[in-house]
Design an enzyme around this catalytic site. Structure first.
Site, PDB file in Angstrom:
ATOM      1  N   GLY A  12       0.778  -1.231   0.000  1.00 50.11           N
ATOM      2  CA  GLY A  12       0.000   0.000   0.000  1.00 50.11           C
ATOM      3  C   GLY A  12       0.813   1.287   0.000  1.00 50.11           C
ATOM      4  N   ILE A  94      -9.720  -7.229 -13.208  1.00 47.63           N
ATOM      5  CA  ILE A  94     -10.921  -6.406 -13.025  1.00 47.63           C
ATOM      6  C   ILE A  94     -12.044  -6.973 -13.887  1.00 47.63           C
ATOM      7  CG2 ILE A  94     -11.868  -4.079 -13.459  1.00 47.63           C
ATOM      8  CD1 ILE A  94     -10.017  -4.405 -11.012  1.00 47.63           C
ATOM      9  N   HIS A 110       1.179   1.117 -13.223  1.00 44.88           N
ATOM     10  CA  HIS A 110       1.986  -0.034 -13.635  1.00 44.88           C
ATOM     11  C   HIS A 110       3.465   0.353 -13.571  1.00 44.88           C
ATOM     12  CE1 HIS A 110       2.914  -3.817 -15.537  1.00 44.88           C
ATOM     13  NE2 HIS A 110       3.777  -3.155 -16.281  1.00 44.88           N
TER      14      HIS A 110
HETATM   15  C1  GAR Z   1       3.542  -1.138  -7.321  1.00 41.82           C
HETATM   16  O1  GAR Z   1       4.875  -1.130  -7.756  1.00 41.82           O
HETATM   17  C2  GAR Z   1       2.601  -1.122  -8.508  1.00 41.82           C
HETATM   18  O2  GAR Z   1       3.094  -0.371  -9.570  1.00 41.82           O
HETATM   19  C3  GAR Z   1       2.577  -2.593  -8.861  1.00 41.82           C
HETATM   20  O3  GAR Z   1       2.511  -3.252  -7.609  1.00 41.82           O
HETATM   21  C4  GAR Z   1       3.191  -2.467  -6.635  1.00 41.82           C
HETATM   22  C5  GAR Z   1       2.286  -2.277  -5.432  1.00 41.82           C
HETATM   23  O4  GAR Z   1       2.973  -1.648  -4.376  1.00 41.82           O
HETATM   24  N1  GAR Z   1       1.472  -2.906  -9.706  1.00 41.82           N
HETATM   25  C6  GAR Z   1       1.531  -3.802 -10.687  1.00 41.82           C
HETATM   26  O5  GAR Z   1       2.521  -4.476 -10.931  1.00 41.82           O
HETATM   27  C7  GAR Z   1       0.257  -3.932 -11.510  1.00 41.82           C
HETATM   28  N2  GAR Z   1       0.475  -4.678 -12.713  1.00 41.82           N
HETATM   29  P1  GAR Z   1       2.205  -0.933  -3.190  1.00 41.82           P
HETATM   30  O6  GAR Z   1       1.205  -1.940  -2.617  1.00 41.82           O
HETATM   31  O7  GAR Z   1       3.298  -0.608  -2.208  1.00 41.82           O
HETATM   32  O8  GAR Z   1       1.518   0.297  -3.736  1.00 41.82           O
END
Ligand code: GAR
Length: 207
Positions: A12, A94, A110
């Site tokens: 998060g 989704i 992303h």
């Molecule tokens: C982030 O780096 C986001 O860009 C990635 O997951 C991580 C979540 O971190 N999302 C993806 O790879 C979607 N394809 P967080 O929970 O610390 O925000």
């Protein structure tokens, strides 16, 4: 005032960036109405609770079918009064019914420069492993609207980040979060809340 539902699965940090940007005025005219996780253990839920934001956990395993999970997810998001859905590290697909109900109103962050290192199977550290394996000198992050495909929707913002010679997937992930993700996701929400974004012919126009 724009009401946002943020969907999360993990740490998060992007949710935290949104919370902080609302409180310091970087995001104007928006509030988070609900944080939804597909996983009870997500630390993102603690961040939401600390900020006094309503949370919900909808775990696919606790529904009789994927369809039932999808219906419940959309119903819960709609019930929160969300105008905008933000996927902040949400690792479930989704549902098509949500894409239809929230056309050009679902944002995803992303961790690469789309169209590189995106699509099915590219999420979290896997994206950075692939970028390092390919030997790219520059990577970054992309904020885009969600359509029926995986990472194929209209692109709103992107920010490039240099790859260091001694990067590991984790160090690259962290630098991309700090230098790109935590900046462009709040910036994108502020633009939308300010009524400055529209989509025409699958392209984003920023006024
Ligand atoms: C982030 O780096 C986001 O860009 C990635 O997951 C991580 C979540 O971190 N999302 C993806 O790879 C979607 N394809 P967080 O929970 O610390 O925000």
């Amino acid at each position: 005032m724009l009401t946002i539902a943020v969907l999360v699965s993990g740490g998060g940090t992007n949710l935290q960036a949104i919370i902080d940007a609302i409180s310091d005025g970087t995001i104007r005219n928006a509030r988070i109405g609900l944080v939804v996780s597909n996983n009870h253990g997500a630390f993102a839920l603690e961040r939401a609770k600390k900020a006094g934001i309503e949370t919900a956990v909808l775990s696919p395993k606790e529904f009789p079918s994927r369809d039932a999970f999808h219906h419940a997810l959309l119903a819960r998001v709609q019930e929160s009064g969300a105008d905008l859905v933000v996927l902040a590290g949400f690792l479930c697909t989704i549902p098509e019914e949500m894409v239809q109900a929230y056309e050009n109103r679902i944002l995803n962050i992303h961790p690469s420069l789309i169209p590189s290192f995106c699509g099915k199977g590219y999420y979290g550290l896997k994206v950075h492993e692939a970028a390092l394996a390919r030997g790219v000198r520059i990577s970054g992050a992309t904020v885009h609207f969600v359509d029926s495909g995986t990472d194929t929707g209209p692109i709103l913002l992107q920010k490039a980040v240099e790859v260091a010679p001694d990067d590991t997937p984790k160090t690259l992930q962290r630098r991309i979060m700090e230098q790109a993700e935590w900046k462009i996701l709040p910036q994108a929400i502020d633009l939308i809340a300010g009524g400055k974004v529209r989509v025409e012919n699958r392209k984003v126009i920023i006024q």
